[in-house]
Design a protein around this motif. Structure first.
Motif, PDB file in Angstrom:
ATOM      1  N   ASN A 272       0.818  -1.207   0.000  1.00 34.81           N
ATOM      2  CA  ASN A 272       0.000   0.000   0.000  1.00 34.81           C
ATOM      3  C   ASN A 272       0.855   1.260   0.000  1.00 34.81           C
ATOM      4  OD1 ASN A 272      -2.451  -1.317  -0.119  1.00 34.81           O
ATOM      5  ND2 ASN A 272      -2.729  -1.330   2.094  1.00 34.81           N
ATOM      6  N   LEU A 273       2.047   1.172   0.546  1.00 41.96           N
ATOM      7  CA  LEU A 273       2.945   2.322   0.562  1.00 41.96           C
ATOM      8  C   LEU A 273       3.837   2.383  -0.667  1.00 41.96           C
ATOM      9  CD1 LEU A 273       3.976   2.173   4.311  1.00 41.96           C
ATOM     10  CD2 LEU A 273       2.545   3.908   3.234  1.00 41.96           C
ATOM     11  N   LEU A 274       4.357   1.243  -1.099  1.00 40.07           N
ATOM     12  CA  LEU A 274       5.340   1.220  -2.187  1.00 40.07           C
ATOM     13  C   LEU A 274       4.731   1.026  -3.574  1.00 40.07           C
ATOM     14  CD1 LEU A 274       8.159  -0.958  -0.605  1.00 40.07           C
ATOM     15  CD2 LEU A 274       8.121   1.527  -0.883  1.00 40.07           C
TER      16      LEU A 274
ATOM     17  N   ASP B 239       7.389  -6.730  -5.852  1.00 40.26           N
ATOM     18  CA  ASP B 239       8.685  -7.353  -5.564  1.00 40.26           C
ATOM     19  C   ASP B 239       9.381  -6.676  -4.386  1.00 40.26           C
ATOM     20  OD1 ASP B 239       8.351  -9.185  -7.624  1.00 40.26           O
ATOM     21  OD2 ASP B 239       9.383  -7.914  -9.094  1.00 40.26           O
ATOM     22  N   GLU B 240       9.401  -5.344  -4.384  1.00 39.82           N
ATOM     23  CA  GLU B 240      10.057  -4.623  -3.293  1.00 39.82           C
ATOM     24  C   GLU B 240       9.328  -4.867  -1.973  1.00 39.82           C
ATOM     25  OE1 GLU B 240      12.910  -3.485  -3.540  1.00 39.82           O
ATOM     26  OE2 GLU B 240      13.132  -3.199  -5.679  1.00 39.82           O
ATOM     27  N   SER B 241       8.004  -4.926  -2.017  1.00 40.37           N
ATOM     28  CA  SER B 241       7.222  -5.190  -0.805  1.00 40.37           C
ATOM     29  C   SER B 241       7.535  -6.573  -0.257  1.00 40.37           C
ATOM     30  CB  SER B 241       5.725  -5.064  -1.097  1.00 40.37           C
ATOM     31  OG  SER B 241       5.416  -3.752  -1.485  1.00 40.37           O
ATOM     32  N   MET B 242       7.629  -7.557  -1.130  1.00 42.04           N
ATOM     33  CA  MET B 242       7.966  -8.914  -0.698  1.00 42.04           C
ATOM     34  C   MET B 242       9.380  -8.945  -0.126  1.00 42.04           C
ATOM     35  SD  MET B 242       6.924 -11.917  -0.128  1.00 42.04           S
ATOM     36  CE  MET B 242       5.455 -12.243  -1.051  1.00 42.04           C
ATOM     37  N   ASP B 243      10.309  -8.258  -0.782  1.00 42.11           N
ATOM     38  CA  ASP B 243      11.685  -8.220  -0.288  1.00 42.11           C
ATOM     39  C   ASP B 243      11.752  -7.612   1.115  1.00 42.11           C
ATOM     40  OD1 ASP B 243      12.582  -9.360  -2.621  1.00 42.11           O
ATOM     41  OD2 ASP B 243      13.416  -7.506  -3.458  1.00 42.11           O
ATOM     42  N   ILE B 244      11.035  -6.530   1.320  1.00 46.40           N
ATOM     43  CA  ILE B 244      11.051  -5.876   2.629  1.00 46.40           C
ATOM     44  C   ILE B 244      10.491  -6.810   3.697  1.00 46.40           C
ATOM     45  CG2 ILE B 244       9.896  -4.057   3.974  1.00 46.40           C
ATOM     46  CD1 ILE B 244      10.555  -2.173   1.606  1.00 46.40           C
ATOM     47  N   CYS B 245       9.405  -7.497   3.393  1.00 50.36           N
ATOM     48  CA  CYS B 245       8.837  -8.449   4.355  1.00 50.36           C
ATOM     49  C   CYS B 245       9.831  -9.560   4.673  1.00 50.36           C
ATOM     50  CB  CYS B 245       7.532  -9.036   3.831  1.00 50.36           C
ATOM     51  SG  CYS B 245       6.197  -7.834   3.793  1.00 50.36           S
TER      52      CYS B 245
ATOM     53  N   ILE C 106      10.903   0.457   5.023  1.00 54.12           N
ATOM     54  CA  ILE C 106      10.412   1.252   3.890  1.00 54.12           C
ATOM     55  C   ILE C 106      11.023   2.651   3.940  1.00 54.12           C
ATOM     56  CG2 ILE C 106       8.370   2.387   2.913  1.00 54.12           C
ATOM     57  CD1 ILE C 106       6.803  -0.169   3.673  1.00 54.12           C
ATOM     58  N   ALA C 107      11.055   3.254   5.127  1.00 53.39           N
ATOM     59  CA  ALA C 107      11.647   4.591   5.266  1.00 53.39           C
ATOM     60  C   ALA C 107      13.113   4.570   4.847  1.00 53.39           C
ATOM     61  CB  ALA C 107      11.503   5.082   6.702  1.00 53.39           C
ATOM     62  N   ASN C 108      13.853   3.554   5.278  1.00 51.97           N
ATOM     63  CA  ASN C 108      15.258   3.436   4.867  1.00 51.97           C
ATOM     64  C   ASN C 108      15.376   3.233   3.367  1.00 51.97           C
ATOM     65  OD1 ASN C 108      16.281   3.784   7.414  1.00 51.97           O
ATOM     66  ND2 ASN C 108      16.501   1.597   7.818  1.00 51.97           N
ATOM     67  N   PHE C 109      14.478   2.452   2.811  1.00 49.77           N
ATOM     68  CA  PHE C 109      14.467   2.166   1.384  1.00 49.77           C
ATOM     69  C   PHE C 109      14.247   3.457   0.588  1.00 49.77           C
ATOM     70  CE2 PHE C 109      12.113   0.587  -2.404  1.00 49.77           C
ATOM     71  CZ  PHE C 109      13.091  -0.242  -2.910  1.00 49.77           C
TER      72      PHE C 109
ATOM     73  N   SER D  52      17.224   5.901   1.020  1.00 49.99           N
ATOM     74  CA  SER D  52      18.430   5.499   0.298  1.00 49.99           C
ATOM     75  C   SER D  52      18.339   5.819  -1.191  1.00 49.99           C
ATOM     76  CB  SER D  52      18.694   4.005   0.490  1.00 49.99           C
ATOM     77  OG  SER D  52      17.723   3.249  -0.208  1.00 49.99           O
ATOM     78  N   GLY D  53      17.170   6.274  -1.637  1.00 47.69           N
ATOM     79  CA  GLY D  53      17.003   6.644  -3.039  1.00 47.69           C
ATOM     80  C   GLY D  53      16.734   5.456  -3.941  1.00 47.69           C
ATOM     81  N   LYS D  54      16.478   4.274  -3.366  1.00 49.67           N
ATOM     82  CA  LYS D  54      16.239   3.091  -4.189  1.00 49.67           C
ATOM     83  C   LYS D  54      14.851   3.100  -4.801  1.00 49.67           C
ATOM     84  CE  LYS D  54      19.402   0.172  -1.617  1.00 49.67           C
ATOM     85  NZ  LYS D  54      19.504  -0.925  -0.674  1.00 49.67           N
ATOM     86  N   ILE D  55      13.997   3.944  -4.289  1.00 54.03           N
ATOM     87  CA  ILE D  55      12.635   3.992  -4.824  1.00 54.03           C
ATOM     88  C   ILE D  55      12.480   5.228  -5.692  1.00 54.03           C
ATOM     89  CG2 ILE D  55      11.702   5.187  -2.812  1.00 54.03           C
ATOM     90  CD1 ILE D  55       9.179   3.485  -3.223  1.00 54.03           C
ATOM     91  N   ARG D  56      12.038   5.031  -6.896  1.00 49.23           N
ATOM     92  CA  ARG D  56      11.828   6.142  -7.825  1.00 49.23           C
ATOM     93  C   ARG D  56      10.350   6.501  -7.923  1.00 49.23           C
ATOM     94  NH1 ARG D  56      15.195   9.380  -8.167  1.00 49.23           N
ATOM     95  NH2 ARG D  56      14.215  10.148 -10.037  1.00 49.23           N
ATOM     96  N   GLU D  57       9.515   5.581  -7.527  1.00 46.77           N
ATOM     97  CA  GLU D  57       8.084   5.849  -7.581  1.00 46.77           C
ATOM     98  C   GLU D  57       7.702   6.652  -6.345  1.00 46.77           C
ATOM     99  OE1 GLU D  57       6.271   4.980 -10.250  1.00 46.77           O
ATOM    100  OE2 GLU D  57       8.170   4.217 -10.981  1.00 46.77           O
TER     101      GLU D  57
END
Length: 191
Positions: free
Chosen positions: A44-46, A50-56, A88-91, A94-99
């Motif tokens: 819901n945030l990201l 794939d990124e959501s699964m990785d974070i979990c 998620i905040a760290n992600f 860190s600039g890894k999220i462009r969306e």
């Protein structure tokens, strides 16, 4: 080790089995109970499966690796949810999220929002004005990031400033934009 029907144990009992007995079965049960909630919260945030699964996965891996020293003062779901939000905040930091919310706005199909068309237009106008009210350098950095999709390093090289300065400008812009947009953002979160 004690014999438990893991399906009927409480989360607290599962944590005790994990911490005190290294029970992989208890860990699997805890994972099965909570992964879907954490994944949904992250997604819901990201808005990235794939990124959501990785974070979990990272959160549960960290939990397993630190099982002997974990001290949970709230319920486990709240603890794991806080861990996901932190990751998620760290992600994002860190600039890894462009969306982002602002990138999503570019892809909004106005036709699907006929009832909310006026609100969408007002939001776009509000964002335009808020961005234009940013200090000159902050505005320039923000627009290079969001409109031209340049990385923080590319912006730093282009403007002859440090990546840290770029980070500071982006954070300042997002902070200034986030507050007035919070109440209107729910339009897009619910869609």
């Amino acid at each position: 080790m004690f014999q438990y029907n893991l399906k009927s144990t409480t989360d607290e009992q599962l944590i005790e089995l994990i911490r005190d007995y290294d029970s992989r079965e208890a860990f699997d049960e805890l994972y099965n109970r909570h992964w879907k909630y954490l994944f949904t919260s992250s997604f819901n945030l990201l808005r990235d499966r794939d990124e959501s699964m990785d974070i979990c996965q990272v959160v549960f891996l960290w939990f397993w690796e630190h099982r002997k020293t974990i001290n949970i003062k709230t319920n486990i779901r709240g603890y794991l949810y806080s861990s996901v939000k932190y990751k998620i905040a760290n992600f994002i930091r860190s600039g890894k999220i462009r969306e982002s919310f602002f990138d999503e706005l570019k892809r909004v199909d106005i036709d699907t929002f006929q009832e909310n068309e006026m609100e969408v237009k007002e939001l776009q106008i509000m964002i335009f004005h808020l961005v234009n009210d940013l200090p000159k350098k902050c505005k320039e950095v923000f627009q290079l990031s969001r409109n031209e999709n340049l990385t923080h390093k590319q912006i730093a090289d282009k403007l002859g400033i440090s990546e840290k300065t770029v980070d500071d400008h982006i954070l300042r812009a997002l902070k200034k934009l986030r507050t007035p947009l919070n109440r209107l953002a729910s339009i897009f979160i619910m869609l």
